[in-house]
Design an enzyme around this catalytic site. Structure first.
Site, PDB file in Angstrom:
ATOM      1  N   LYS A   1      -3.139   5.768  -3.811  1.00  0.00           N
ATOM      2  CA  LYS A   1      -4.234   6.681  -3.508  1.00  0.00           C
ATOM      3  C   LYS A   1      -3.988   8.021  -4.189  1.00  0.00           C
ATOM      4  CE  LYS A   1      -3.933   4.744   1.116  1.00  0.00           C
ATOM      5  NZ  LYS A   1      -2.490   4.428   1.001  1.00  0.00           N
TER       6      LYS A   1
ATOM      7  N   TYR B   1       2.539  10.063  -0.383  1.00  0.00           N
ATOM      8  CA  TYR B   1       3.672   9.527   0.369  1.00  0.00           C
ATOM      9  C   TYR B   1       5.007   9.822  -0.304  1.00  0.00           C
ATOM     10  CZ  TYR B   1       0.071   6.613   2.646  1.00  0.00           C
ATOM     11  OH  TYR B   1      -1.043   6.154   3.314  1.00  0.00           O
TER      12      TYR B   1
ATOM     13  N   ASP C   1       0.826  -1.208   0.000  1.00  0.00           N
ATOM     14  CA  ASP C   1       0.000   0.000   0.000  1.00  0.00           C
ATOM     15  C   ASP C   1       0.857   1.254   0.000  1.00  0.00           C
ATOM     16  OD1 ASP C   1      -2.919   1.190   0.824  1.00  0.00           O
ATOM     17  OD2 ASP C   1      -1.304   2.274   1.842  1.00  0.00           O
TER      18      ASP C   1
ATOM     19  N   HIS D   1      -7.890   9.491  -1.458  1.00  0.00           N
ATOM     20  CA  HIS D   1      -7.217   9.519  -0.153  1.00  0.00           C
ATOM     21  C   HIS D   1      -8.032  10.199   0.942  1.00  0.00           C
ATOM     22  CE1 HIS D   1      -2.845   9.376   1.493  1.00  0.00           C
ATOM     23  NE2 HIS D   1      -3.702   9.115   2.439  1.00  0.00           N
TER      24      HIS D   1
END
Length: 288
Positions: free
Chosen positions: A78, A49, A44, A112
């Site tokens: 996401k 990120y 994931d 997200h």
């Protein structure tokens, strides 16, 4: 390993490896590779990120080394709020994430946050699924009322809703609503980011001694027995292995109730109902 069956018919592992806050790309690549080596098959990441490329490199290396085939893996990313403002934004975001990761497709793409123009963004995800960019679509951080409103107005029901869920924030109402729509619940921060003294909690520790496990392993096991897929994160090889070692025991009904009774009814990590937070997240952007 156990699996959840999505509304697409695909099987998703009930435990995976998350890479939130692993900002050093070399560390991220190494951690993902070690996770695959340890047996994780659900990975994931997210555009926000900043490590989609590192995850992709680890996957490519693991495939080259013969550890897995691409079809053995279930990979999630996401789309961030910056790419949820007008038609085409989220679709383009998915294509950028594919390019960054070096993947031909994702197994799951989530929105997200329930922010920005998430209806337009979700319709972009529907198009991405139809075009083969992702095999399934879903959402993250969608509270029950928002999730119901979305489900009642879209063509493709979300396959997954990824939310904060751990023994101190059990999300029972969220779980009930998701089940009513056939949505698989997935828990981010299943160890509460180490808050609440979770690793030394007396009840979790007492239960863990019975099974020869750790308090963390008991907390993870509790979540999967409730039906949550979980995505714990670690950059330490031993902890990566330890987090996956939860499939050889089962908690009793009384032990489940003891752990669930710890619920505080709110997050100790993020308050999505804070107007200032919502405003800030709407204006927060990341290189992508």
């Amino acid at each position: 390993m156990e699996f959840a069956t999505l509304n697409t018919g695909a099987r998703m592992p009930m435990e995976g490896f998350g890479v939130y806050q692993i900002t050093d790309l070399d560390v991220c690549e190494k951690s993902v590779y070690e996770a695959i080596k340890a047996g994780y098959r659900l990975l994931d990441t997210a555009a926000a990120y900043g490590n989609e490329s590192a995850l992709g490199k680890a996957v490519k290396r693991a495939i080259a080394d013969g550890l897995v085939k691409r079809e053995d893996l279930f990979i999630t990313t996401k789309a961030w709020v910056q790419d949820m403002h007008k038609a085409g934004d989220t679709y383009a975001s998915v294509k950028r994430s594919l390019a960054l990761s070096g993947l031909d497709y994702f197994d799951l793409v989530l929105l997200h946050q329930a922010m920005g123009d998430y209806f337009t963004a979700y319709r972009d995800l529907e198009k991405a699924a139809k075009d083969g960019l992702t095999k399934a679509i879903g959402v993250s951080n969608y509270f029950p009322s928002i999730l119901v409103n979305l489900c009642e107005n879209v063509e493709i029901i979300p396959a997954v809703n990824q939310i904060e869920a751990h023994s101190f924030f059990t999300r029972e109402e969220d779980l009930r609503v998701m089940k009513s729509y056939g949505i698989v619940p997935q828990a981010w921060s299943p160890l509460a980011e180490g808050n609440y003294g979770i690793f030394t909690d007396p009840d979790l520790t007492a239960i863990s001694k019975k099974y020869g496990k750790t308090a963390a392993q008991v907390a993870l096991r509790w979540n999967v027995q409730r039906g949550f897929s979980i995505i714990p994160k670690s950059t330490h090889e031993e902890r990566i292995k330890e987090n996956l070692d939860i499939w050889d025991f089962a908690l009793t009904e009384d032990e489940m109730k003891t752990i669930s009774a710890k619920d505080k009814g709110k997050s100790g990590i993020i308050n999505h109902f804070d107007p200032d937070l919502v405003k800030n997240l709407n204006h927060l952007s990341f290189e992508h």
